[in-house]
Design a protein around this motif. Structure first.
Motif, PDB file in Angstrom:
ATOM      1  N   GLY A  60       0.793  -1.217   0.000  1.00 43.26           N
ATOM      2  CA  GLY A  60       0.000   0.000   0.000  1.00 43.26           C
ATOM      3  C   GLY A  60       0.823   1.263   0.000  1.00 43.26           C
ATOM      4  O   GLY A  60       0.277   2.365  -0.061  1.00 43.26           O
ATOM      5  N   SER A  61       2.130   1.129   0.111  1.00 37.84           N
ATOM      6  CA  SER A  61       2.994   2.305   0.036  1.00 37.84           C
ATOM      7  C   SER A  61       3.299   2.616  -1.439  1.00 37.84           C
ATOM      8  O   SER A  61       2.927   1.852  -2.343  1.00 37.84           O
ATOM      9  N   ILE A  62       3.965   3.749  -1.649  1.00 41.05           N
ATOM     10  CA  ILE A  62       4.410   4.101  -2.991  1.00 41.05           C
ATOM     11  C   ILE A  62       5.883   4.471  -2.912  1.00 41.05           C
ATOM     12  O   ILE A  62       6.337   5.104  -1.946  1.00 41.05           O
ATOM     13  N   THR A  89      10.297   5.811   0.040  1.00 40.82           N
ATOM     14  CA  THR A  89       8.997   5.142   0.139  1.00 40.82           C
ATOM     15  C   THR A  89       8.085   5.967   1.042  1.00 40.82           C
ATOM     16  O   THR A  89       8.526   6.525   2.061  1.00 40.82           O
ATOM     17  N   LEU A  90       6.831   6.047   0.649  1.00 43.00           N
ATOM     18  CA  LEU A  90       5.835   6.834   1.369  1.00 43.00           C
ATOM     19  C   LEU A  90       4.705   5.894   1.790  1.00 43.00           C
ATOM     20  O   LEU A  90       4.017   5.320   0.930  1.00 43.00           O
ATOM     21  N   THR A  91       4.551   5.729   3.122  1.00 43.62           N
ATOM     22  CA  THR A  91       3.575   4.763   3.645  1.00 43.62           C
ATOM     23  C   THR A  91       2.562   5.475   4.538  1.00 43.62           C
ATOM     24  O   THR A  91       2.937   6.077   5.553  1.00 43.62           O
ATOM     25  N   LEU A 149       7.936   8.670   5.721  1.00 45.38           N
ATOM     26  CA  LEU A 149       8.891   8.872   4.634  1.00 45.38           C
ATOM     27  C   LEU A 149      10.179   8.153   4.982  1.00 45.38           C
ATOM     28  O   LEU A 149      10.816   8.441   5.996  1.00 45.38           O
ATOM     29  N   SER A 150      10.564   7.196   4.149  1.00 45.41           N
ATOM     30  CA  SER A 150      11.787   6.435   4.354  1.00 45.41           C
ATOM     31  C   SER A 150      12.664   6.602   3.115  1.00 45.41           C
ATOM     32  O   SER A 150      12.226   6.317   1.997  1.00 45.41           O
ATOM     33  N   THR A 151      13.896   7.091   3.284  1.00 52.58           N
ATOM     34  CA  THR A 151      14.755   7.385   2.127  1.00 52.58           C
ATOM     35  C   THR A 151      16.084   6.666   2.241  1.00 52.58           C
ATOM     36  O   THR A 151      16.645   6.504   3.335  1.00 52.58           O
ATOM     37  N   ARG A 153      19.044   3.847   5.907  1.00 47.69           N
ATOM     38  CA  ARG A 153      17.707   4.381   5.715  1.00 47.69           C
ATOM     39  C   ARG A 153      17.453   5.501   6.717  1.00 47.69           C
ATOM     40  O   ARG A 153      17.796   5.390   7.886  1.00 47.69           O
ATOM     41  N   HIS A 154      16.813   6.573   6.231  1.00 41.42           N
ATOM     42  CA  HIS A 154      16.428   7.678   7.110  1.00 41.42           C
ATOM     43  C   HIS A 154      14.913   7.794   7.097  1.00 41.42           C
ATOM     44  O   HIS A 154      14.297   7.710   6.024  1.00 41.42           O
ATOM     45  N   GLU A 155      14.315   7.990   8.261  1.00 37.10           N
ATOM     46  CA  GLU A 155      12.854   8.056   8.336  1.00 37.10           C
ATOM     47  C   GLU A 155      12.406   9.364   8.990  1.00 37.10           C
ATOM     48  O   GLU A 155      13.070   9.879   9.889  1.00 37.10           O
ATOM     49  N   GLU A 156      11.283   9.888   8.496  1.00 37.63           N
ATOM     50  CA  GLU A 156      10.607  11.015   9.139  1.00 37.63           C
ATOM     51  C   GLU A 156       9.148  10.995   8.707  1.00 37.63           C
ATOM     52  O   GLU A 156       8.752  10.217   7.826  1.00 37.63           O
ATOM     53  N   ARG A 157       8.344  11.868   9.320  1.00 36.03           N
ATOM     54  CA  ARG A 157       6.909  11.871   9.047  1.00 36.03           C
ATOM     55  C   ARG A 157       6.528  13.084   8.200  1.00 36.03           C
ATOM     56  O   ARG A 157       7.086  14.174   8.353  1.00 36.03           O
ATOM     57  N   LEU A 158       5.538  12.845   7.331  1.00 36.20           N
ATOM     58  CA  LEU A 158       4.927  13.930   6.575  1.00 36.20           C
ATOM     59  C   LEU A 158       3.503  14.113   7.070  1.00 36.20           C
ATOM     60  O   LEU A 158       2.749  13.138   7.185  1.00 36.20           O
ATOM     61  N   ALA A 159       3.147  15.361   7.362  1.00 36.20           N
ATOM     62  CA  ALA A 159       1.765  15.675   7.744  1.00 36.20           C
ATOM     63  C   ALA A 159       0.971  16.027   6.494  1.00 36.20           C
ATOM     64  O   ALA A 159       1.523  16.266   5.409  1.00 36.20           O
TER      65      ALA A 159
END
Length: 601
Positions: A392-394, A455-457, A466-468, A505-511
């Motif tokens: 379900g992610s892109i 990746t955007l989940t 957001l995982s890059t 991998r680096h992760e953060e959140r998108l509102a």
């Protein structure tokens, strides 16, 4: 001056001849010493054209300071008997026996005291001839008179020859300057339409009054451009170039090896240039002349250029000049045509190296932009894609292969399709990058590339994870809903350099309302004249786009960078994703996606 010796007068005459800009300026220096010859009472000079028409007559009597000048166009066909062939011809005749139909000077000679006339006819050039006639009485030494007359004629002929020579040299200089300027003007653009317009305009009015350009197509000549010094005649010229059957037939019959041809008079019968009442011909005092030159470049004919002249014959260009101009025009046109063919091929190939469609969902607003930056139009190595994943992610990916051309294009295709396949199968971004690196090393690729995968989940709380993973690529930017701009942490080694690599991998959140912007270094390395890079202004430019949709952000940033840069010709690729905050229903699956044409340029 009457006391001067003939040798002194002749010396001054030669000096005047060396400075004269026209033969008529020598009249006083010729007439006065001839009249000072004992027994000479009158000097009459005449000028004739090649059709036996008297154009000019000047008479001066001994003791008079005021010459009689007659400017005319009097047809005198009987005067042909006096026309000289090559060398000057000296004759002696009795004034009483002169025929007025042959001697227009007779009306002045009969009024002079002299009973005889000593005359010399001489050719000036192919366009006409001239004569000097002296009225003499019985006291004159005819041998001396004839000697002085022929010497004066020698000076006149030499003066006229020098004037023509200087005129030809000036014309050659002007022609060379015009050809040089024409080359600069025509070569300054590789746009086909602009080049064709420049070719038509460059010679008007300097060379001709009007110009038509036709390209040679498979079905025959095709009209492409026209210009004329008069607006009304330009419209008529354009109509003739498009639709006139006479002109189409003439151009269609021209052979590939034909030289420049000039047409006038009867040769133009039935053409749009034939009569003064025709719109193309105009109603000027000069008859219309048309020249047609073949445009030949690199051994093939690309078209024709037709010039229309309404000017004196002396101002018509010669064939050698028109050939040179046509050669330069043909090369400029052929360069533009070849450039356009290459441009079309490159853009078509570039399009096949990029996704033709981006997924559209309620959760993500996706868009992309691609600006080709290299003026030589080799295929660039920038690529991007958006890949729906089974969970379900892109996944968003963007990369840049070092260099341009066929090899870069091959690696671009390999990289994008490898990453897309792996990410579609659910492979995590770090592993996908490692496997791509392994494939490049196995292929012994001579170029490296950079890439970033994000990746955007969607998350239950309405945010998106957001995982890059980055392989030496410029870090993405995040535009928050409040207008702040932050840089996504990234690093990692280039792809295709070392065998054993790993990617963190680096992760953060998108509102909701946050936007992720991925780009290649063509964006950040665009450089203005002062030396600043677009990278220095990018955060501010992005912040100013707060609230915009993905398409506007991608297109605006690409356009701004292109305007900003004075140097730097790399391609610019952008991939933009805005998180809407809408939760997926059954999940983000490929069969739930609609397709949107990507904003590719």
């Amino acid at each position: 001056m009457v006391d001067d010796t003939w040798s002194g007068a002749l010396h001054r005459l030669w000096q005047a001849a060396s400075r004269a800009e026209e033969v008529a300026a020598l009249a006083d220096d010729v007439y006065a010493p001839l009249l000072a010859t004992p027994g000479v009472h009158l000097v009459v000079g005449t000028r004739w054209d090649d059709r036996q028409a008297l154009r000019y007559m000047r008479a001066l009597s001994a003791g008079s300071d005021a010459p009689v000048i007659v400017a005319t166009t009097r047809a005198m066909p009987e005067a042909a008997v006096r026309e000289p062939g090559g060398a000057p011809v000296v004759t002696r005749d009795a004034v009483g026996g002169l025929d007025d139909a042959v001697w227009p000077e007779a009306e002045f000679l009969r009024q002079a005291p002299g009973t005889s006339v000593v005359a010399c006819t001489f050719r000036l050039d192919h366009r006409g001839w001239a004569a000097l006639a002296l009225s003499v009485d019985g006291s004159a030494d005819l041998a001396v008179v004839e000697s002085r007359l022929t010497q004066a004629v020698d000076v006149i002929v030499a003066c006229h020859t020098g004037i023509l020579q200087r005129g030809r040299e000036a014309r050659r200089g002007a022609d060379d300057a015009l050809l040089a300027e024409a080359s600069l003007q025509m070569d300054s653009s590789l746009d086909v339409e602009d080049t064709l317009r420049r070719v038509a305009r460059i010679a008007v009015p300097a060379v001709a009054d009007g110009a038509l350009v036709h390209l040679l197509r498979g079905e025959g000549p095709e009209f492409v451009a026209a210009t004329h010094v008069a607006v009304q005649q330009q419209r008529a010229l354009e109509a003739a170039g498009r639709d006139d059957p006479w002109l189409a037939a003439l151009l269609g019959r021209r052979g590939e090896d034909e030289d420049t041809v000039f047409l006038s008079g009867a040769a133009l019968e039935g053409s749009p240039f034939a009569a003064p009442d025709e719109a193309v011909a105009g109603d000027g005092p000069h008859s219309t002349v048309v020249s047609i030159s073949t445009l030949r470049a690199r051994g093939r004919v690309v078209g024709t250029i037709t010039f229309v002249y309404q000017r004196p014959e002396a101002r018509l260009p010669d064939s050698a000049f028109l050939r040179s101009l046509a050669t330069r025009a043909a090369l400029a046109i052929d360069n533009a045509l070849l450039y356009e063919l290459r441009r079309t091929a490159v853009l078509s190939l570039q399009e096949h190296l990029l996704p033709s469609q981006l997924p559209v969902t309620d959760q993500w607003d996706l868009s992309a932009s691609y600006e080709v930056g290299d003026p030589m139009l080799d295929v660039g190595g920038d690529f991007y894609d958006a890949v729906p994943r089974p969970d379900g992610s892109i996944a968003l990916l963007i990369g840049d292969v070092c260099g341009r051309g066929a090899e870069a294009a091959a690696l671009t295709g390999l990289a994008r399709h490898t990453l897309r396949t792996l990410l579609e199968e659910g492979t995590d971004p770090g592993t996908a990058l490692r496997r791509l690196n392994r494939a490049l090393r196995q292929e012994r690729a001579s170029r490296f590339l950079t890439a970033v995968v994000a990746t955007l989940t969607p998350q239950p709380d309405g945010t998106a994870l957001l995982s890059t993973c980055s392989a030496g690529h410029p870090p993405p930017l995040v535009l928050r809903g409040d207008g702040t701009v932050s840089e996504v942490l990234s690093g990692g080694l280039l792809l295709g350099v070392l065998d054993d690599v790993s990617y963190d991998r680096h992760e953060e959140r998108l509102a909701a309302g946050d936007t992720l912007v991925l780009f290649t270094d063509g964006l950040t390395e665009s450089r203005e004249a002062g030396g600043a890079f677009f990278e220095s202004v990018l955060p501010g430019r992005l912040a100013a786009l707060r609230g915009s949709d993905a398409a506007h952000i991608a297109e605006s940033l690409a356009r701004q960078a292109k305007v900003f840069r004075d140097s730097g010709q790399d391609d610019i690729a952008l991939l933009v994703a805005r998180w809407t905050g809408v939760q997926p229903g059954a999940g983000l699956l490929p069969h739930d996606l609609q397709l949107e044409q990507a904003a590719l340029r």
